[in-house]
Structures are given as structure tokens and as C-alpha cells.
Scaffold this active site. Structure first.
Site, PDB file in Angstrom:
ATOM      1  N   VAL A  17       0.843  -1.197   0.000  1.00 16.27           N
ATOM      2  CA  VAL A  17       0.000   0.000   0.000  1.00 16.27           C
ATOM      3  C   VAL A  17       0.881   1.251   0.000  1.00 16.27           C
ATOM      4  CG1 VAL A  17      -1.802   1.223   1.284  1.00 16.27           C
ATOM      5  CG2 VAL A  17      -1.799  -1.271   1.210  1.00 16.27           C
ATOM      6  N   ASP A  18       0.482   2.244  -0.803  1.00 16.31           N
ATOM      7  CA  ASP A  18       1.257   3.485  -0.894  1.00 16.31           C
ATOM      8  C   ASP A  18       0.697   4.572   0.034  1.00 16.31           C
ATOM      9  OD1 ASP A  18      -0.993   4.527  -2.184  1.00 16.31           O
ATOM     10  OD2 ASP A  18      -0.093   4.435  -4.173  1.00 16.31           O
ATOM     11  N   ALA A  19       1.213   5.781  -0.080  1.00 15.52           N
ATOM     12  CA  ALA A  19       0.814   6.894   0.785  1.00 15.52           C
ATOM     13  C   ALA A  19      -0.665   7.256   0.625  1.00 15.52           C
ATOM     14  CB  ALA A  19       1.682   8.110   0.493  1.00 15.52           C
ATOM     15  N   ARG A  21      -2.970   5.055   0.532  1.00 12.57           N
ATOM     16  CA  ARG A  21      -3.656   3.967   1.218  1.00 12.57           C
ATOM     17  C   ARG A  21      -4.344   2.986   0.266  1.00 12.57           C
ATOM     18  NH1 ARG A  21      -6.720   6.109   6.327  1.00 12.57           N
ATOM     19  NH2 ARG A  21      -6.770   3.873   6.634  1.00 12.57           N
TER      20      ARG A  21
END
Length: 144
Positions: A17-19, A21
Site C-alpha cells: 500500500v502506498d501513501a 492507502r
């Protein structure tokens, strides 16, 4: 065509998961690659590819991203052999939520099998034989 299909199951992890979400599209591409390797190993032939120095490069890929995948979701990467051409084969892939069956991404991928030892692309009948382990005498069912 006979339905040649694999289903790769993935649970979205924290590291996926990235920044924002959600699973970044680049990670979705990795999920698709995992699905392609799983269909190539349907008959337990992955080690044979390595031993024979066979590579399976992507010649072209069309990906449509439909909705985000999120932390903890269970995803199925469904990979199906769609067609076989003279020197290539086409896989249809879906990344979908296991419970809702909603499509996260879909892809159409054209690949070849490249014999690195000889420096040549393997012809279609040999592709199918390598992919699913069917002798050429049984190919008509797969190619029908």
C-alpha cells in the site's frame, strides 16, 4: 478453446500500500506477473523452463485499472489462455476482489517463449506444449 486457467490468491499487505492507502498500479503489474508465472507452472514445468533456458517476455500489454485495492483485501488474479498465434500467445488477466468479484484491473498480455540457448522464438505449437504439457497430438482441443 479448452479453458486453461490459473487463479493466484493474494492478500494485500502493508508493504503493498502506498501513501494514498491503496495498492499502487506498479504493484498491480507485479500481481499480474505473478499470475502469468502461475499459469506457466500449471503442470509444474517452471524448472524445465529454467533448465532449457526458456524466457517468457511480454511483447505487448494493455492494462485497464478499474478501482483501487486496499490493505487487507483478498484478491484473485485470474489468468486465462485466450489465443495462440504463429509465434505468440495471448493471456487475459483479471485482478478481482475475492468476496465481491469487483474487477480491480484487467489486462490482455501477448507473450512469446524465447529460447535463449538458440536465440529464437519458439513456434506456437511448441508454446502450447511448453505452457500446458500437452503433446502435439492433443493440440487440436486447445487450439479449437
Amino acid at each position: 478453446m479448452q479453458d486453461l486457467k490459473s487463479v493466484t490468491q493474494i492478500e494485500v499487505q502493508v508493504s503493498h500500500v502506498d501513501a494514498f492507502r491503496h495498492v499502487n498500479n506498479a504493484r498491480i503489474m507485479e500481481y499480474l506477473e505473478m499470475g502469468r508465472w502461475d499459469i506457466m507452472n500449471l503442470r509444474g514445468r517452471r524448472e524445465e523452463y529454467v533448465r532449457k533456458r526458456l524466457a517468457v517476455p511480454v511483447a505487448s500489454m494493455q492494462v485497464n485499472f478499474r478501482m483501487p485495492a486496499r490493505l487487507g483485501q483478498l484478491l484473485d488474479i485470474v489468468t486465462t489462455l485466450q489465443s495462440v498465434k504463429a509465434n505468440s500467445f495471448v493471456l487475459k488477466q483479471l485482478v478481482q476482489c475475492r468476496q465481491s468479484k469487483q474487477v480491480v484491473a484487467e489486462a490482455t498480455v501477448t507473450s512469446v517463449i524465447f529460447d535463449a540457448a538458440k536465440g529464437v522464438v519458439v513456434p506456437a505449437l511448441e508454446i502450447i506444449e511448453a505452457l500446458v504439457g500437452l503433446p502435439q497430438a492433443e493440440m487440436s482441443e486447445v487450439l479449437a
